[in-house]
Each structure stands twice: as C-alpha cells, then as structure tokens.
Scaffold this motif. Sequence first.
Motif, short mmCIF file in Angstrom:
data_model
loop_
_atom_site.label_atom_id
_atom_site.label_comp_id
_atom_site.label_asym_id
_atom_site.label_seq_id
_atom_site.Cartn_x
_atom_site.Cartn_y
_atom_site.Cartn_z
N ALA A 38 0.83 -1.21 0.00
CA ALA A 38 0.00 0.00 0.00
C ALA A 38 0.87 1.26 0.00
O ALA A 38 0.59 2.21 -0.74
N GLN A 39 1.91 1.27 0.82
CA GLN A 39 2.81 2.43 0.84
C GLN A 39 3.53 2.58 -0.49
O GLN A 39 3.69 3.69 -1.00
N ARG A 40 3.98 1.47 -1.05
CA ARG A 40 4.74 1.52 -2.29
C ARG A 40 3.92 2.11 -3.43
O ARG A 40 4.43 2.88 -4.23
N VAL A 41 2.64 1.75 -3.50
CA VAL A 41 1.81 2.21 -4.62
C VAL A 41 0.95 3.42 -4.29
O VAL A 41 0.24 3.93 -5.15
N GLY A 42 0.99 3.90 -3.05
CA GLY A 42 0.25 5.11 -2.69
C GLY A 42 -1.24 4.89 -2.49
O GLY A 42 -2.06 5.57 -3.11
N ARG A 43 -1.57 3.94 -1.63
CA ARG A 43 -2.99 3.73 -1.32
C ARG A 43 -3.17 3.63 0.19
O ARG A 43 -2.23 3.35 0.92
N PHE A 44 -4.39 3.89 0.63
CA PHE A 44 -4.72 3.75 2.04
C PHE A 44 -4.68 2.26 2.40
O PHE A 44 -5.15 1.41 1.63
N ALA A 45 -4.12 1.96 3.54
CA ALA A 45 -3.89 0.57 3.94
C ALA A 45 -5.18 -0.12 4.38
O ALA A 45 -6.15 0.51 4.78
N LEU A 46 -5.12 -1.44 4.32
CA LEU A 46 -6.10 -2.32 4.94
C LEU A 46 -5.49 -2.81 6.24
O LEU A 46 -4.26 -2.90 6.37
N ASP A 47 -6.31 -3.16 7.23
CA ASP A 47 -5.79 -3.62 8.52
C ASP A 47 -4.90 -4.85 8.38
O ASP A 47 -3.96 -5.02 9.14
N ASP A 48 -5.19 -5.70 7.40
CA ASP A 48 -4.43 -6.94 7.27
C ASP A 48 -3.37 -6.88 6.18
O ASP A 48 -2.88 -7.90 5.72
N ASP A 49 -2.97 -5.66 5.76
CA ASP A 49 -1.88 -5.53 4.79
C ASP A 49 -0.60 -6.09 5.41
O ASP A 49 -0.16 -5.63 6.46
N PRO A 50 0.03 -7.06 4.74
CA PRO A 50 1.29 -7.60 5.25
C PRO A 50 2.47 -6.72 4.80
O PRO A 50 2.35 -5.92 3.89
N LEU A 51 3.58 -6.93 5.44
CA LEU A 51 4.82 -6.28 5.01
C LEU A 51 5.28 -6.90 3.70
O LEU A 51 5.02 -8.07 3.43
N ARG A 52 6.02 -6.13 2.92
CA ARG A 52 6.62 -6.68 1.71
C ARG A 52 7.71 -7.66 2.09
O ARG A 52 7.92 -8.66 1.41
N GLU A 53 8.43 -7.38 3.18
CA GLU A 53 9.42 -8.32 3.74
C GLU A 53 9.65 -7.97 5.20
O GLU A 53 9.49 -6.82 5.60
N LEU A 54 9.98 -8.97 5.99
CA LEU A 54 10.26 -8.73 7.41
C LEU A 54 11.57 -7.95 7.55
O LEU A 54 12.54 -8.25 6.84
#
Length: 180
Positions: free
Chosen positions: A16-32
């Motif tokens: 979401a951050q990478r593409v510029g959108r509001f997050a969802l609660d269950d958005d995972p990280l791209r990598e730990l």
Amino acid sequence: MKPVQLTLICHGQTEAQRVGRFALDDDPLRELPAPMAGLSTGAHCLSAPELRALQTAQGLGLQATVDERLRDCDSGRWQGLALKQLQHDDLAGLQAWFADPQSAPHGGESVAALCSRVAHWLDSGLAAGEWLVITHPFVIRAAMLHALAAPLDAFQRIDVQPLAQVRLSHSTQWRLQLPS
C-alpha cells in the motif's frame, strides 16, 4: 524523577505504501525487517494491533504487547483505495481532507481526532523508563505534533518512512530528541 524515553518505530514497508494507497488492517509487510542495532533489549515494547506492525515487531525480534490506542487512522470508506483513484473519484473530499484537519470525508477518523487520541495516549502516564513502540506513520506524525505543540495543519507536512525511528522524552514535558 526518571524520565520516559520513547522510541516510535514506523512499521516496515507495505505494498500500500509503495503504490500510494490507504492501507487495509491486514496488509502484510513486503518483507520482514532485520533486527536493528541500538534498540534497547530492556525496554518495554508496545505495538499497534494491525498485521504490519506486529510483523515489524517480529522481524525486529521484539516481544510487543498490543495497545489498541496505537492503531492506524481509520480511513473509513477510503480503506484500500489509491490516492490516484481518489483524485479521480473524490477530488473534493481528498482536497478537504488535506486542507482541514477536522475533515473526515471518508467517514472515518479525522486528523484532529487521531491527534487527540495520540496526545491522550502520550499524556496517559507511561511509566518511567525506556519504551519501544511499533506503529504507523500517521500515529508518529500525531505524536510529533503533540511533543512540539505544533498546529494540526503541520500534520500533512511530515513524512515518516518505513522503519523510521522518532525519539521523544518526557520528564516535565514532551521533547523531540534528534540523534547525535
């Protein structure tokens, strides 16, 4: 009196951050993330409840207690939507949200309400000692405004990058600590 030493750590990067959108609660990280040098192993550790914050704590090797007051700003019906889409579908609402901290055209939490919630949390009396807090860019922005007694319209002028650390201290008042 021993002061509060508070390090706010922004969660790792999400799609979401990478593409510029509001997050969802269950958005995972791209990598730990990898563990960070210099984090106090004896500090109290808190985390926002969302998956991305919990995964960040895990990647950093921290045992965090969830604190619901550290949750991300409620973006209402904009949750999951890209800013580019909103510029097309709800430009007036997006402009109002950027211009007026009291505005909540998405039906969720306004910037002013978020800042009030975070200020209340900061002033609720964290025990003296060291604290590590894994949370969100908006929550960190709100904490910085409170520490600096800055106006709400400064909220949109702060960028908080993934894994950024912001240090605050408190003995008689909140202070922003810049690294040496």
